[in-house]
Design a protein around this motif. Sequence first.
Motif, PDB file in Angstrom:
ATOM      1  N   ASP A  16      16.797 -46.827 -44.692  1.00 50.37           N
ATOM      2  CA  ASP A  16      17.235 -45.983 -43.854  1.00 50.37           C
ATOM      3  C   ASP A  16      16.595 -44.636 -43.511  1.00 50.37           C
ATOM      4  OD1 ASP A  16      19.131 -47.832 -43.377  1.00 50.37           O
ATOM      5  OD2 ASP A  16      20.697 -46.876 -44.592  1.00 50.37           O
ATOM      6  N   VAL A  17      15.951 -44.006 -44.634  1.00 50.87           N
ATOM      7  CA  VAL A  17      15.325 -42.862 -44.707  1.00 50.87           C
ATOM      8  C   VAL A  17      14.051 -42.737 -43.814  1.00 50.87           C
ATOM      9  CG1 VAL A  17      13.690 -42.922 -46.447  1.00 50.87           C
ATOM     10  CG2 VAL A  17      14.578 -40.872 -46.079  1.00 50.87           C
ATOM     11  N   GLU A  18      13.449 -44.068 -43.704  1.00 54.27           N
ATOM     12  CA  GLU A  18      12.174 -44.371 -42.942  1.00 54.27           C
ATOM     13  C   GLU A  18      12.805 -44.627 -41.350  1.00 54.27           C
ATOM     14  OE1 GLU A  18      10.006 -47.405 -44.631  1.00 54.27           O
ATOM     15  OE2 GLU A  18       8.957 -46.020 -45.914  1.00 54.27           O
ATOM     16  N   ALA A  19      13.817 -45.418 -41.237  1.00 57.66           N
ATOM     17  CA  ALA A  19      14.358 -45.941 -39.940  1.00 57.66           C
ATOM     18  C   ALA A  19      15.170 -44.913 -39.410  1.00 57.66           C
ATOM     19  CB  ALA A  19      14.972 -47.341 -40.127  1.00 57.66           C
ATOM     20  N   ASP A  20      16.148 -44.445 -39.974  1.00 57.14           N
ATOM     21  CA  ASP A  20      17.336 -44.098 -39.397  1.00 57.14           C
ATOM     22  C   ASP A  20      17.385 -42.443 -39.820  1.00 57.14           C
ATOM     23  OD1 ASP A  20      18.174 -46.153 -38.293  1.00 57.14           O
ATOM     24  OD2 ASP A  20      19.455 -46.828 -39.888  1.00 57.14           O
ATOM     25  N   TRP A  21      16.594 -41.825 -40.966  1.00 56.21           N
ATOM     26  CA  TRP A  21      16.440 -40.703 -41.010  1.00 56.21           C
ATOM     27  C   TRP A  21      17.542 -40.195 -41.539  1.00 56.21           C
ATOM     28  CZ3 TRP A  21      13.003 -37.345 -37.221  1.00 56.21           C
ATOM     29  CH2 TRP A  21      11.885 -37.809 -37.060  1.00 56.21           C
ATOM     30  N   THR A  22      18.280 -40.988 -42.386  1.00 56.96           N
ATOM     31  CA  THR A  22      19.472 -40.524 -43.152  1.00 56.96           C
ATOM     32  C   THR A  22      19.149 -40.975 -44.858  1.00 56.96           C
ATOM     33  OG1 THR A  22      20.496 -42.739 -43.239  1.00 56.96           O
ATOM     34  CG2 THR A  22      20.927 -41.100 -41.410  1.00 56.96           C
ATOM     35  N   VAL A  23      20.045 -40.365 -45.607  1.00 56.74           N
ATOM     36  CA  VAL A  23      19.894 -40.432 -47.085  1.00 56.74           C
ATOM     37  C   VAL A  23      21.418 -40.682 -47.743  1.00 56.74           C
ATOM     38  CG1 VAL A  23      19.510 -39.332 -49.165  1.00 56.74           C
ATOM     39  CG2 VAL A  23      17.951 -39.263 -47.370  1.00 56.74           C
ATOM     40  N   PRO A  24      21.411 -41.662 -48.549  1.00 60.18           N
ATOM     41  CA  PRO A  24      22.575 -42.073 -49.015  1.00 60.18           C
ATOM     42  C   PRO A  24      23.187 -40.815 -50.000  1.00 60.18           C
ATOM     43  CG  PRO A  24      21.264 -43.404 -50.333  1.00 60.18           C
ATOM     44  CD  PRO A  24      20.282 -42.607 -49.243  1.00 60.18           C
ATOM     45  N   ALA A  25      24.426 -40.511 -49.692  1.00 60.20           N
ATOM     46  CA  ALA A  25      24.943 -39.427 -50.662  1.00 60.20           C
ATOM     47  C   ALA A  25      25.422 -39.816 -52.017  1.00 60.20           C
ATOM     48  CB  ALA A  25      26.665 -39.015 -50.135  1.00 60.20           C
ATOM     49  N   ALA A  26      25.203 -40.983 -52.457  1.00 57.46           N
ATOM     50  CA  ALA A  26      25.339 -41.554 -53.585  1.00 57.46           C
ATOM     51  C   ALA A  26      24.191 -41.138 -54.725  1.00 57.46           C
ATOM     52  CB  ALA A  26      25.449 -42.808 -53.853  1.00 57.46           C
ATOM     53  N   ILE A  27      23.161 -40.609 -54.058  1.00 59.13           N
ATOM     54  CA  ILE A  27      21.986 -40.172 -55.086  1.00 59.13           C
ATOM     55  C   ILE A  27      22.090 -38.857 -55.833  1.00 59.13           C
ATOM     56  CG2 ILE A  27      20.506 -41.585 -53.605  1.00 59.13           C
ATOM     57  CD1 ILE A  27      19.087 -38.906 -52.732  1.00 59.13           C
ATOM     58  N   ILE A  28      23.150 -37.975 -55.088  1.00 60.47           N
ATOM     59  CA  ILE A  28      23.346 -36.823 -55.832  1.00 60.47           C
ATOM     60  C   ILE A  28      24.195 -36.642 -56.860  1.00 60.47           C
ATOM     61  CG2 ILE A  28      24.227 -34.410 -55.182  1.00 60.47           C
ATOM     62  CD1 ILE A  28      21.904 -35.089 -53.573  1.00 60.47           C
ATOM     63  N   ASN A  29      25.143 -37.338 -57.057  1.00 59.95           N
ATOM     64  CA  ASN A  29      26.074 -36.977 -58.146  1.00 59.95           C
ATOM     65  C   ASN A  29      26.797 -38.312 -58.745  1.00 59.95           C
ATOM     66  OD1 ASN A  29      27.862 -36.150 -60.453  1.00 59.95           O
ATOM     67  ND2 ASN A  29      29.073 -34.671 -59.086  1.00 59.95           N
ATOM     68  N   ASP A  30      25.931 -39.048 -59.532  1.00 58.33           N
ATOM     69  CA  ASP A  30      26.447 -40.509 -59.860  1.00 58.33           C
ATOM     70  C   ASP A  30      25.789 -40.697 -61.350  1.00 58.33           C
ATOM     71  OD1 ASP A  30      27.542 -43.298 -59.133  1.00 58.33           O
ATOM     72  OD2 ASP A  30      25.685 -43.449 -60.463  1.00 58.33           O
ATOM     73  N   PRO A  31      26.487 -40.903 -62.373  1.00 51.75           N
ATOM     74  CA  PRO A  31      26.041 -40.966 -63.819  1.00 51.75           C
ATOM     75  C   PRO A  31      25.176 -41.940 -63.756  1.00 51.75           C
ATOM     76  CG  PRO A  31      28.502 -40.526 -63.553  1.00 51.75           C
ATOM     77  CD  PRO A  31      28.048 -40.748 -62.264  1.00 51.75           C
ATOM     78  N   GLU A  32      25.323 -43.216 -63.452  1.00 51.05           N
ATOM     79  CA  GLU A  32      24.045 -44.340 -63.530  1.00 51.05           C
ATOM     80  C   GLU A  32      22.948 -44.091 -62.897  1.00 51.05           C
ATOM     81  OE1 GLU A  32      25.755 -48.266 -63.754  1.00 51.05           O
ATOM     82  OE2 GLU A  32      27.648 -47.684 -62.904  1.00 51.05           O
ATOM     83  N   MET A  33      23.107 -43.288 -61.508  1.00 47.05           N
ATOM     84  CA  MET A  33      21.776 -42.864 -60.771  1.00 47.05           C
ATOM     85  C   MET A  33      21.057 -42.076 -61.668  1.00 47.05           C
ATOM     86  SD  MET A  33      20.968 -44.001 -57.717  1.00 47.05           S
ATOM     87  CE  MET A  33      22.188 -44.184 -56.362  1.00 47.05           C
ATOM     88  N   HIS A  34      21.852 -41.019 -62.468  1.00 51.75           N
ATOM     89  CA  HIS A  34      21.287 -40.030 -63.369  1.00 51.75           C
ATOM     90  C   HIS A  34      20.497 -40.787 -64.396  1.00 51.75           C
ATOM     91  CE1 HIS A  34      20.190 -36.336 -65.598  1.00 51.75           C
ATOM     92  NE2 HIS A  34      21.030 -37.064 -66.464  1.00 51.75           N
TER      93      HIS A  34
END
Length: 462
Positions: A16-34
């Motif tokens: 999506d960041v390439e095609a639609d220029w959007t970013v998933p909100a989940a990358i900001i505050n998620d313990p597993e992502m961190h």
Amino acid sequence: MLRNELRQILEKGLHDVEADWTVPAAIINDPEMHDAERERVFGRSWVFLAHESEIPERGDYVVRYISEDQFIVCRDEDGEVRGHLNSCRHRGMQVCRAEMGNASHFRCPYHGWTYNNKGSLVGVPAGREAYGNKLDKSLWQLKPVPKLDTYKGLIFGCLDPDAQSLDDYLGDMKFYLDIVLDRSDAGLQVVGAPQRWVVDANWKLGADNFIGDAYHTMMTHRSMVELGLAPPDPKFALYGEHVHTEHGHGLGIIGPPPGIPLPEFLGMPENIVEQLQRRLSPEQVEVFRPVAFIHGTVFPNLSIGNFLMSKDHVSPPTSFLTLRLWHPLGPDKMEIMSFFLVEKEAPDWYKEESYQAYVRTFGISGAFEQDDAENWRSITRVLGAQYAKKMELNYQMGRGVYEPDPDWPGPGKAFPMDYAEANQRNFMEYWMQLMVTDPAPHNKNGKVSDAAAAEALTRAEA
């Protein structure tokens, strides 16, 4: 390995960041992502540790961090810059508990194992009785930073022993770093210890803000315009160039607003201007001459601010240089380390005025700093919630409005205004490439492997 749900979020986000220029909100505050980010981003990237001027003498040291690992960055007895894991090889205890100082040796307070500042184990209490003098000390030195290198006074470390060189990692960003770091013969000095404070916000918000978010100044910092600390045009950050390079690096280079005269070369002292015109290339001088503000981020968490601002509403603007380290302490908390730097050969009056302008605007209690921190705290709190983290964030600024600037004299992809989000997309795309690529993202030249990146993208598009 990434849990399937996280992988799906990231692979869709990469698409999506390439095609639609959007970013998933989940990358900001998620313990597993961190947790994944610590290994996949901070375990693979070159991370800023210190400036050489912080450890000018033999024995000088500071304690700095790559994610949760802490390192003693020191100048040893031969004058060489080194980085040692701050952990005794016996039980793992810290061997250095002061954040900075001067020492020829570091001693574990638990059992007394002692290391010199080259990292060698030189003392083991009761060695004859406890080990029969058979402990081979040469096998138990402090663990070094796997890769340590410097660029124009900046000391970086990397936890990946197979990572590309620092020179390759910085790539075209060096053209712009030189404008800030290499404009005087004697170079820069960090003045005092860095200011440090903790904010309940995700570190990526600071990196995102500095790499390209000139748009927020019109709203967030409007009060600075009204107080006379910024140029008298609320859109003062619009007029510039928006540039990014490989590996997620990027910056904004802002000139004076139309009709508002500002001095060339950030109004730097004459002796520094003479030197920078001699030291920099003609293209770098052309880029730097009309500058009023430079803001940028070296991926992942080192930001640069070189601004021309007034310390109060009656004083003329004075330029200052600050480095920012967004040190993650968790998915919703970071420590900010703010460094003030100035040319060693600048006159004393300039050093004082520059420091005053920094402290009153971007220091720990500066008005700009407080404006930004409140936004980042709120975003982190909101996006940590169950429903909010499922949405997508809009990174579409500039879409259909402008094309890359063919006349820009510097390297990288440039756009002719700083109200854009190409830099942020470039940052997020590289971040997500590192996150989804298992487990060694680099080819033999040390770059993210084309095959690995293509595989990740194919999965994302499937």
